[in-house]
Write an enzyme that holds these catalytic residues in place. Structure first.
Site, PDB file in Angstrom:
ATOM      1  N   ASP A 122       0.803  -1.228   0.000  1.00 34.11           N
ATOM      2  CA  ASP A 122       0.000   0.000   0.000  1.00 34.11           C
ATOM      3  C   ASP A 122       0.832   1.271   0.000  1.00 34.11           C
ATOM      4  OD1 ASP A 122       0.715  -0.751   2.771  1.00 34.11           O
ATOM      5  OD2 ASP A 122      -0.396   1.074   3.281  1.00 34.11           O
TER       6      ASP A 122
ATOM      7  N   ASP B  96       5.536   0.259   3.401  1.00 32.80           N
ATOM      8  CA  ASP B  96       5.712  -0.993   4.136  1.00 32.80           C
ATOM      9  C   ASP B  96       5.480  -2.165   3.193  1.00 32.80           C
ATOM     10  OD1 ASP B  96       2.647  -1.982   4.659  1.00 32.80           O
ATOM     11  OD2 ASP B  96       2.867   0.181   4.436  1.00 32.80           O
TER      12      ASP B  96
ATOM     13  N   TYR C 191      -5.829   0.407   8.656  1.00 33.83           N
ATOM     14  CA  TYR C 191      -6.913   0.887   7.794  1.00 33.83           C
ATOM     15  C   TYR C 191      -8.256   0.525   8.426  1.00 33.83           C
ATOM     16  CZ  TYR C 191      -3.501   1.996   4.191  1.00 33.83           C
ATOM     17  OH  TYR C 191      -2.451   2.543   3.491  1.00 33.83           O
TER      18      TYR C 191
ATOM     19  N   GLU D   1       5.691   9.762   3.308  1.00 33.09           N
ATOM     20  CA  GLU D   1       5.347   8.421   2.818  1.00 33.09           C
ATOM     21  C   GLU D   1       4.492   8.493   1.548  1.00 33.09           C
ATOM     22  OE1 GLU D   1       3.091   5.788   5.453  1.00 33.09           O
ATOM     23  OE2 GLU D   1       4.236   4.106   4.626  1.00 33.09           O
TER      24      GLU D   1
END
Ligand code: NAG
Ligand code: NAG
Length: 505
Positions: A85, A88, A236, A485
């Site tokens: 995603d 990571d 999430y 990120e």
């Protein structure tokens, strides 16, 4: 939300004092002309850097190699493939499906404007849909997450070296997950439309699966929050409930099939659409202004408005809601805003990974403007009347800001322009490639590269990162997760936005 990938707190403490802040200068940069075609190519290329599974020989981001080749083996399924995603190495189906849905919508609306990049965009979708087909291959079971997210986030490790538990978390009839399932149904249905012209067989496969997964999501209702808490939260968590995903799935299935069943489903269930904001608080103004991996409300209204705009008797509440949504963004509108603007002009909403809002909202503004042009319609915000041009102008401001027209004169897309982020929060990008450094690096084998003040070892070309702070300043640091990120769902709607501006200048 969206700042879901947290770096180990002790690392943050160790170096927090040494991080330098780049301050905003009051003088704007020289106006550089924007190369939308270059940005479009790069925005699609980025997805290759997020690939999990067996890397094909056509791979253009060559520092990435095979990873997660045993994924699914813990439950006897083949779950090789899909996308990580963000920075990571976990495969979260919920945001992955939203990414695929918005990539597919980008191709549906703007594919004709992409030129040779349309093929690359379809490949990026297919990498996601091939995985989503695997994740839904057992009837009444949907794979929600692969990879123990807590173990993964404790390490700074290349995907190719991963040795953390690759636990598979599934939802089923007794432990359901309507948000993740219906989002996958939406992604598969949207993708079936995107593939209609080029691969009819694949398109049908996607559509058949979308219907099946939608039925499962609807018949066995519940949130994956409680069914697979270790996989869902706090990464999430579904804050906005699952009715929005059910309606979003039904809206895409209706667009793909034209079947009255889905239209009636939408009409029947509209009243259940929860009106909560992204933090779970009751939302003033009907909660129609969100569009991201969690809440789909603005997207539902814009999507359906295309169908009903020319038939005012059928337009409620979609056009009303979509108009309100537009008014809540346009700076000139006198109505209550759902966003704020930085002094340099960037859209802000609360939470991390802010550029996800700038890209997704810009996408909706352009899509809606085109529907308006088609229907010869304007948006009325109190006394203020917005022509379609106004919506495009706001989206262009956001796009240009991201690509360098901002007080710092820097681009927030890696590898685009003269000045771009060099220390992003992304494991594969930070640590030397296994091509350059074949020796295994374990869980903490990458820490020294994370802590290094040197630029990233591998350029994740095309990655849009979280972006600047509300005062237009930017901290070029891996420690600043909300700012540095990248995520797949920041790029996916931006693909459509860039295709539009590439063709319109
Ligand atoms: C559904 O999953 C739960 C937990 O993962 C498991 O305990 C249960 O047996 C499964 N139910 C079915 C019908 O497979
Ligand atoms: C999911 O979990 C979060 C955090 O615990 C909570 O705020 C939210 O209400 C939950 N959502 C649903 C649909 O249960």
């Amino acid at each position: 939300m969206g700042g879901e990938c947290y770096i180990i707190p002790r690392l943050i403490l160790a170096l927090a004092g040494t991080v330098m802040m780049m301050m905003t200068t009051p003088i704007g940069p020289m106006a550089a002309s924007i190369d939308y075609a270059d940005a479009l190519s790069k925005s699609i290329l980025f997805f290759e850097g997020q690939r999990s599974g067996k890397i094909p020989s056509t791979q253009r981001i060559t520092w990435r190699k095979d990873s997660g080749l045993q994924d699914g083996s813990d439950i006897g399924m083949d779950l090789v493939g899909g996308y990580y995603d963000a920075g990571d190495n976990v495969k979260f189906s919920f945001p992955m499906a939203f990414t695929v849905a918005t990539l597919a919508w980008s191709v549906i609306e703007f594919g004709q404007l992409m030129g040779s990049e349309q093929q690359n965009a379809l490949e990026a979708i297919r990498w996601g849909t091939d995985y989503l087909l695997k994740a839904t291959s057992v009837p009444d079971v949907v794979v929600g997450v692969v990879g123990d997210p807590n173990a993964d986030h404790d390490c700074w490790e290349r995907p190719e070296d991963m040795d953390t538990p690759r636990t598979t978390y599934v939802v089923n009839k007794t432990s359901p997950g309507s948000e993740v399932s219906a989002e996958i149904a939406a992604a598969l249905a949207a993708s079936s439309i995107a593939f209609q012209g080029s691969d009819a067989k694949y398109s049908k496969l996607l559509l058949d699966r979308a219907k099946q997964v939608f039925d499962f999501a609807d018949q066995f209702q519940g949130s994956y929050n409680s069914s697979i808490p270790q996989g869902a939260c706090p990464f999430y968590c579904d804050f906005s409930g699952y009715v929005d995903e059910l309606l979003w799935g039904a809206a895409w299935l209706h667009k793909a099939t034209n079947d009255a069943y889905y239209w009636n489903y939408i009409q029947r269930n509209l009243k259940h659409l929860e009106t909560r904001d992204i933090d779970g608080n009751p939302y003033e103004g009907a909660g129609i202004d969100e569009f991201g991996w969690d809440s789909k409300t603005a997207g539902i209204n814009v999507l359906i408005s295309q169908r009903v705009m020319k038939d005012p008797n059928n337009g409620n509440p979609f056009i009303f809601n979509a108009d309100q949504f537009v008014c809540s963004i346009l700076p000139d509108s006198p109505t209550v805003k759902s966003v704020s603007y930085s002094p340099g002009g960037l859209i802000f909403k609360d939470g991390g990974s802010n550029l996800q809002h700038a890209t997704a909202l810009s996408f909706l503004l352009i899509v809606y403007a085109r529907y308006m042009i088609d229907a010869k319609k304007v948006v009325r915000c109190g006394d203020f009347v917005a022509q379609p041009d106004k919506l495009i102008e706001v989206a262009k401001g956001q796009t240009d800001y991201i690509l360098g027209k901002n007080p710092l004169g820097m681009s927030y897309m890696v590898g685009y322009g003269q000045k771009f982020p060099q220390k992003i929060h992304h494991r594969g990008s930070t640590i030397p490639s296994i091509v350059a450094h074949p020796k295994f690096l374990g869980c903490h084998g990458g820490d020294l590269y994370f802590k290094s003040q040197k630029p990233d070892m591998n350029q994740l070309t095309g990655a849009v990162i979280g972006g600047p702070a509300k005062d237009d300043s930017f901290e070029n640091s891996r420690y600043n997760v909300p700012q540095s990120e990248p995520t797949t769902y920041m790029n996916s709607p931006f693909v459509g936005v860039l295709a539009y501006f590439k063709a319109s200048v």
